[in-house]
Design a protein around this motif. Structure first.
Motif, PDB file in Angstrom:
ATOM      1  N   ARG A  61       0.856  -1.177   0.000  1.00  0.00           N
ATOM      2  CA  ARG A  61       0.000   0.000   0.000  1.00  0.00           C
ATOM      3  C   ARG A  61       0.893   1.229   0.000  1.00  0.00           C
ATOM      4  O   ARG A  61       1.708   1.414   0.889  1.00  0.00           O
ATOM      5  CB  ARG A  61      -0.897   0.030   1.231  1.00  0.00           C
ATOM      6  N   PRO A  62       0.768   2.088  -1.015  1.00  0.00           N
ATOM      7  CA  PRO A  62       1.589   3.304  -1.012  1.00  0.00           C
ATOM      8  C   PRO A  62       1.170   4.246   0.106  1.00  0.00           C
ATOM      9  O   PRO A  62       0.028   4.224   0.553  1.00  0.00           O
ATOM     10  CB  PRO A  62       1.310   3.933  -2.378  1.00  0.00           C
ATOM     11  N   LEU A  63       2.100   5.055   0.560  1.00  0.00           N
ATOM     12  CA  LEU A  63       1.813   6.010   1.625  1.00  0.00           C
ATOM     13  C   LEU A  63       0.885   7.104   1.122  1.00  0.00           C
ATOM     14  O   LEU A  63       1.021   7.588   0.000  1.00  0.00           O
ATOM     15  CB  LEU A  63       3.109   6.642   2.130  1.00  0.00           C
ATOM     16  N   GLU A  64      -0.041   7.480   1.946  1.00  0.00           N
ATOM     17  CA  GLU A  64      -0.933   8.590   1.638  1.00  0.00           C
ATOM     18  C   GLU A  64      -0.228   9.902   1.966  1.00  0.00           C
ATOM     19  O   GLU A  64       0.774   9.918   2.684  1.00  0.00           O
ATOM     20  CB  GLU A  64      -2.221   8.477   2.460  1.00  0.00           C
ATOM     21  N   ASP A  65      -0.769  11.014   1.472  1.00  0.00           N
ATOM     22  CA  ASP A  65      -0.212  12.323   1.802  1.00  0.00           C
ATOM     23  C   ASP A  65      -0.269  12.534   3.307  1.00  0.00           C
ATOM     24  O   ASP A  65      -1.285  12.273   3.941  1.00  0.00           O
ATOM     25  CB  ASP A  65      -0.995  13.435   1.110  1.00  0.00           C
ATOM     26  N   GLY A  66       0.823  12.975   3.888  1.00  0.00           N
ATOM     27  CA  GLY A  66       0.887  13.233   5.316  1.00  0.00           C
ATOM     28  C   GLY A  66       1.379  12.048   6.131  1.00  0.00           C
ATOM     29  O   GLY A  66       1.714  12.202   7.292  1.00  0.00           O
TER      30      GLY A  66
END
Length: 121
Positions: free
Chosen positions: A89-94
């Protein structure tokens, strides 16, 4: 003279024509004036440069179809299939990779102080 793309203002036809670099208009076969389109050269790639770095870390000898497809054609669509297939799962913004953790001794000490204050009241 270089080859440029033009679109006719009258009939909407898109065509290629050789024209001077400083010229911006041509005549279409319908007789209408055509304006020069902004086009990209051969070096343009719609996908980001970062896809090559992701493909570099993919397992090269894997027989999984999502890995084979991504290595054969590293596009955004195949990247999405690859991360889904690998369970990533790619990192979300923040978000960040580091997690803020409190040492167990500190949180135990805070809990004990809280209990002591509550018992005095």
């Amino acid at each position: 003279m270089p080859l440029y793309d033009f679109t006719c203002r009258v009939c909407g036809r898109t065509f290629e024509a050789m024209a001077a670099m400083d010229g911006g208009e041509e005549i279409c076969v319908c007789g209408g004036s055509a304006r020069r389109l902004v086009s990209v050269g051969r070096g343009y790639r719609a996908d980001g440069d970062w896809l090559a770095s992701v493909a570099a870390v993919a397992e090269k000898d894997s027989d999984k179809p999502h890995v084979r497809a991504f290595l054969a054609e590293p596009s955004r669509a195949n990247y999405r299939r690859w991360i889904r297939g690998e369970g990533i799962r790619p990192l979300e913004d923040g978000e960040s990779r580091r997690r803020a953790t409190t040492p167990p001794a500190v949180s135990h000490e805070v809990l004990e102080r809280f209990k002591a204050r509550r018992s005095r009241v």
